[in-house]
Design an enzyme around this catalytic site. Structure first.
Site, short mmCIF file in Angstrom:
data_model
loop_
_atom_site.label_atom_id
_atom_site.label_comp_id
_atom_site.label_asym_id
_atom_site.label_seq_id
_atom_site.Cartn_x
_atom_site.Cartn_y
_atom_site.Cartn_z
N ARG A 1 13.25 58.85 39.96
CA ARG A 1 11.88 58.47 39.95
C ARG A 1 11.08 59.56 40.06
O ARG A 1 9.81 59.45 39.30
CB ARG A 1 11.72 57.49 41.30
N ASN B 1 14.62 46.80 38.99
CA ASN B 1 13.66 46.97 38.11
C ASN B 1 14.13 47.70 36.74
O ASN B 1 14.84 48.53 36.93
CB ASN B 1 12.38 47.58 38.67
N CYS C 1 10.90 38.93 41.07
CA CYS C 1 9.75 39.90 41.17
C CYS C 1 9.06 39.33 42.37
O CYS C 1 8.96 38.19 42.59
CB CYS C 1 8.81 40.05 39.91
N HIS D 1 5.85 41.76 35.49
CA HIS D 1 4.74 42.78 35.63
C HIS D 1 3.69 42.74 34.54
O HIS D 1 2.94 43.82 34.37
CB HIS D 1 5.25 44.27 35.65
N TYR E 1 -0.51 44.54 37.90
CA TYR E 1 0.04 45.66 37.04
C TYR E 1 -0.98 45.61 35.73
O TYR E 1 -0.85 46.48 35.17
CB TYR E 1 1.36 45.37 36.77
#
Length: 466
Positions: A97, A151, A173, A203, A257
């Site tokens: 990440r 994800n 989600c 998203h 998002y």
């Protein structure tokens, strides 16, 4: 399915979310006759697995239950004869990440977990692993249901269905969950008095709302979005308001998002400010996780701590438990899930994955028809869905040309030489987790492609905090 002695398996069991999963099972003890819970992780996650696993055992004991909680690094042992499998893992751990945020930021672009270049690479790393899990499930627990909240959830669920050929899957989600938890109170209602209809992809969805008299109250909620009311924006998204005129025109509520696309300039500027100050989301997650795992080590802690709500994925795990309970008990619960379209969104192919309001039954998710979008939303959803399909195919095949196509299609990555340079640098940076691209990565390294020095130094600094 072993109707009276359920075996539950969680891959990524060392996750900080696991206590919420255990809490969700405990809340539904009268609905789910659980016998065994298996928490699975990889050697790099063994320390966290032991910490969170021991806490899970304390939670079960405190609830007065005789469930067996097993901790293992052997995925195949855990999957044998499983009834339900949930997935909540991060390929490359938080180190990956950091790279997803820092490398795009060095190009002046958004670094984010599921959007832009970072989201694409998270899918590249994750799709092969989920397909390996599905392969094991076909052999070891062919009747099990797979509940995915790894994800990017929509793309992972798509890969499971299209490439894994596994139909018994639901993708989850927390974003719709948070909207339905927070929005009703803004207009003086309770959730039970409202009907929600969500449509889109993970998203990237919109929703509308009606009250129990049949009156649409979507615009009432939109009005409240501009007076400071809490409407469920995820913790990890910078709160810049949507343009009021745009929402007035579409008469739908975008998910949080959408800010990355509808207010791209403002979101990018905020992301780059964080990048310059070394205050990226990965750093914040590291801090929260360190605090959580310190708490989890307390031998007296036998319940989910409130700090978990700051992690960014609150309510994922409870949603997974509700999906499982609804499948097991044929409860016909309304949930928003990623599942096959089956005509619910006529603007997208019926045989691909969408995120829609569905009724969850013993046969899985039955999607509710939403209907056609207006031209603006139709254009967005068709672009984003087709980009997802390109990403998944590239993740499966290792086709560099398809990876480049995904970068060029993505609205958050300006096309041109810089996009290709970013793709190449991220391939090299992630080579440990991208065996499907091994030949291309070797070629790029032969051409001298590396993670340039300044970025490599700041990545090392971030990783040192994990």
């Amino acid at each position: 399915m072993s109707r009276n002695a359920l075996k539950m398996v969680t891959i990524g069991g060392g996750s900080s979310y696991t206590p919420e999963l255990i809490e969700g099972y405990i809340k539904r003890q009268d609905q789910l006759p659980i016998k065994e819970i298996w928490l699975v992780d990889i050697p790099e996650g063994e320390k966290k697995l032991n910490i969170v696993g021991n806490m899970a055992k304390r939670m079960v004991k405190a609830a007065g239950l005789d469930w067996e909680v097993h901790l293992t690094l052997d995925r195949r042992e855990a999957l044998k004869d499983a009834d339900f499998v949930s997935t909540q893992f991060r390929v490359g751990l938080l180190e990956a990440r950091v790279k997803d945020e820092r490398i795009p930021g060095s190009y002046g672009l958004l670094g984010q977990e599921t959007n832009g270049a970072g989201g694409i690479f998270k899918a590249f790393r994750t799709v092969p692993i989920i397909l390996d899990i599905v392969k094991d499930m076909k052999e070891l627990c062919p009747d099990a249901w797979l509940i995915n909240f790894t994800n990017p959830s929509g793309m992972i669920t798509e890969a499971i269905q299209q490439y894994g050929k596994w139909d018994k899957v639901i993708g989850l989600c927390n974003v719709p969950v948070m909207a339905m938890m927070n929005e009703p109170a803004t207009i003086g209602k309770e959730l039970k008095d409202l009907t929600y209809k969500f449509a889109g992809i993970d998203h990237f969805h919109w929703h509308r709302v009606w009250d129990n008299s049949g009156k649409e109250v979507t615009m009432d909620i939109i009005n409240k979005m501009y007076d400071g009311s809490e409407t469920g924006l995820p913790k990890n998204i910078f709160d810049v308001k949507f343009f009021r005129e745009q929402l007035n025109q579409m008469k739908m509520i975008p998910c949080g998002y959408h800010r990355y696309y509808y207010r791209q300039t403002e979101m990018l500027n905020h992301s780059l400010e964080e990048f310059d100050q070394n205050k990226t989301r990965a750093q914040e997650v590291m801090r929260i996780e360190h605090e959580l795992f310190t708490l989890y080590q307390d031998p007296n802690l036998d319940h989910k701590p409130k700090q978990l709500a700051e992690r960014g994925g609150a309510h994922y795990s409870d949603a997974a438990c509700e999906a499982i309970a609804s499948i097991y008990g044929d409860k016909k619960t309304h949930m928003v899930v990623s599942t096959l379209n089956r005509g619910a969104l006529p603007d997208l192919p019926s045989d691909h994955t969408v995120e829609v309001s569905s009724i969850i039954t013993a046969s899985g998710a039955l999607p509710l028809t939403f209907g056609h979008f207006q031209p603006a939303e139709r254009g967005w959803i068709q672009l984003m869905k087709n980009m997802e399909l390109v990403i998944d195919e590239a993740a499966v095949t290792g086709d560099y040309g398809l990876a480049l196509q995904a970068f060029i299609m993505n609205p958050l990555i300006p096309s041109g030489q810089a996009a290709k340079d970013l793709l190449d640098e991220m391939l090299v940076a992630n080579k440990k987790y991208l065996p499907q691209f091994a030949d291309k990565i070797k070629e790029l390294e032969g051409q001298g492609v590396t993670v340039h020095d300044q970025v490599a130094a700041t990545i090392d600094e971030h990783i040192g905090q994990i």
